[in-house]
Design a protein around this motif. Structure first.
Motif, PDB file in Angstrom:
ATOM      1  N   ASP A   1       6.819   2.108   6.627  1.00 51.09           N
ATOM      2  CA  ASP A   1       5.449   1.609   6.429  1.00 51.09           C
ATOM      3  C   ASP A   1       4.781   2.433   5.346  1.00 51.09           C
ATOM      4  O   ASP A   1       4.090   3.396   5.636  1.00 51.09           O
TER       5      ASP A   1
ATOM      6  N   GLU B   1       4.908  -5.487   3.623  1.00 50.77           N
ATOM      7  CA  GLU B   1       4.938  -4.626   4.804  1.00 50.77           C
ATOM      8  C   GLU B   1       6.305  -4.747   5.461  1.00 50.77           C
ATOM      9  O   GLU B   1       7.033  -5.714   5.247  1.00 50.77           O
TER      10      GLU B   1
ATOM     11  N   HIS C   1       0.853  -1.197   0.000  1.00 53.72           N
ATOM     12  CA  HIS C   1       0.000   0.000   0.000  1.00 53.72           C
ATOM     13  C   HIS C   1       0.884   1.240   0.000  1.00 53.72           C
ATOM     14  O   HIS C   1       1.995   1.223   0.524  1.00 53.72           O
TER      15      HIS C   1
END
Ligand SMILES: [Zn+2]
Length: 376
Positions: free
Chosen positions: A105, A159, A76
């Motif tokens: 992150d 991640e 993401h």
């Protein structure tokens, strides 16, 4: 593996394109930047998929569409940091550590995925999917993530790693509840007996729900937020209680869900309505074991020490994939620490070493797909 300087300048470019989940335009601009970076690194432009009620997703895809060994690389681009954070805490590299909002992150993880793809032969079947709403629960991207995962034999989530570069072999599931209690108001001095006290019922629910937990098995039920009443001299007719439930197994998560609904249904003169429920199922070790074993083997073949693995409490999109019964492994992205914290950092050298590891994994899975878990 790219040179450190190339990697860090691409990383700077991604960090500078700030992308707080709440700012749709910023997340799109970061998508534009990522498309450019991706084209430069992997030599191909992504497909841009518009999603209802959320930022677009970016997909890079190569190889035979029906290959059983297709791997989904998942990441993401949104972060938890508001616009302007880069001005306060600009991207910087010092003593081999890169810092800046979203660096760990998970902007460095996106680069690991792109560089890993760049190392693969064009026929190796792999999909890279980058969403823009993970930090706010993936409501807009969930369907797409699940659809792409179903076309793949394994999912690698980029991640950031757990402490010391450890891979994430298990993640707890998460459920959230709001319990709305409706009683009857009355004057607390003149006729308290005519009231039905929603606050008293709620306080019973606080105690009862907490007792549902079994921390030794990794199941916790935590009352987190409560509100009741309107004035100091009225029997309150309404109260609201929020519960946060974490579970290591899907069975425990389901049992807790049933128990909470049973508690709420008990008739006491105060009605209790339950909102919410299971938000993310757990990622259990059975979903990750095969990929963990592969990763350890590839690390040894690359002459590296196999990464450790850890069971963690936090959730990610890996939980969604695990619930589909597709093998998944998380924490393959950046090595570093401090997710969602100001001291967030990335060990550049250790993170660069993830690139050949991820690309070896994808390559190996293409050649020797994992056995179909359904067929086992
Ligand atoms: Zn993340």
């Amino acid at each position: 593996m790219p040179m450190q300087g190339k990697f860090t300048s691409a990383l700077r470019s991604l960090v500078d394109a700030e992308s707080p989940s709440a700012d749709a335009a910023a997340v799109e601009r970061c998508g534009d930047r990522l498309a450019e970076v991706g084209e430069a690194v992997a030599g191909a432009a992504p497909e841009r998929i518009a999603l209802a009620d959320g930022p677009s997703a970016l997909i890079w895809r190569q190889g035979d569409a029906r290959a059983p060994g297709r791997v989904l690389l998942l990441g993401h681009r949104d972060t938890v940091w508001p616009l302007g954070t880069v001005a306060e805490r600009p991207f910087a590299v010092e003593d081999g550590r890169a810092r800046g909002p979203g660096v760990f992150d998970m902007k460095a993880g996106l680069l690991v995925a792109l560089y890993a793809m760049a190392e693969l032969q064009p026929q190796v079947p792999v999909t890279l999917l980058v969403t823009g709403d993970e930090e706010v629960g993936s409501a807009a991207s969930r369907e797409l993530i699940e659809a792409e995962a179903r076309t793949c034999g394994a999912v690698l989530v980029l991640e950031g790693a757990a402490e010391g570069g450890a891979l994430k072999r298990a993640r707890k599931g998460w459920s959230i509840y709001t319990l709305r209690c409706r009683g009857r108001s009355a004057h607390a001095g003149l006729e308290p007996h005519k009231g039905r006290n929603a606050l008293v019922r709620m306080s019973e629910l606080v105690a009862e729900s907490q007792r549902l937990g079994a921390p030794e098995r990794g199941l916790t039920v935590t009352p987190t937020l409560a509100r009741a009443g309107h004035t100091v001299n009225t029997v309150p007719d309404d109260a609201e209680l929020h519960l946060d439930v974490r579970a290591s197994t899907a069975a425990d998560q389901r049992r807790a869900d049933e128990s909470i609904r049973r508690l709420a249904a008990a008739s006491t003169g105060v009605e209790v309505h339950v909102e919410g429920g299971i938000n993310r199922p757990p990622m259990e070790e059975s979903a990750t074991a095969a990929l963990l074993e592969r990763t350890e083997r590839h690390a040894r073949e690359l002459g590296a020490r196999p990464p450790e693995s850890a069971a963690v409490g936090g959730i990610s999109d890996a939980n969604l994939v695990a619930a589909l019964g597709i093998p998944v492994l998380d924490g393959l992205g950046a090595v570093g620490g401090g997710p969602h914290a100001e001291h967030e950092w990335v060990d550049v050298d250790a993170t660069l070493h993830r690139i050949p590891l991820v690309s070896a994994l994808v390559d190996g899975l293409a050649e020797h797909p994992l056995p179909d878990p359904e067929g086992m």
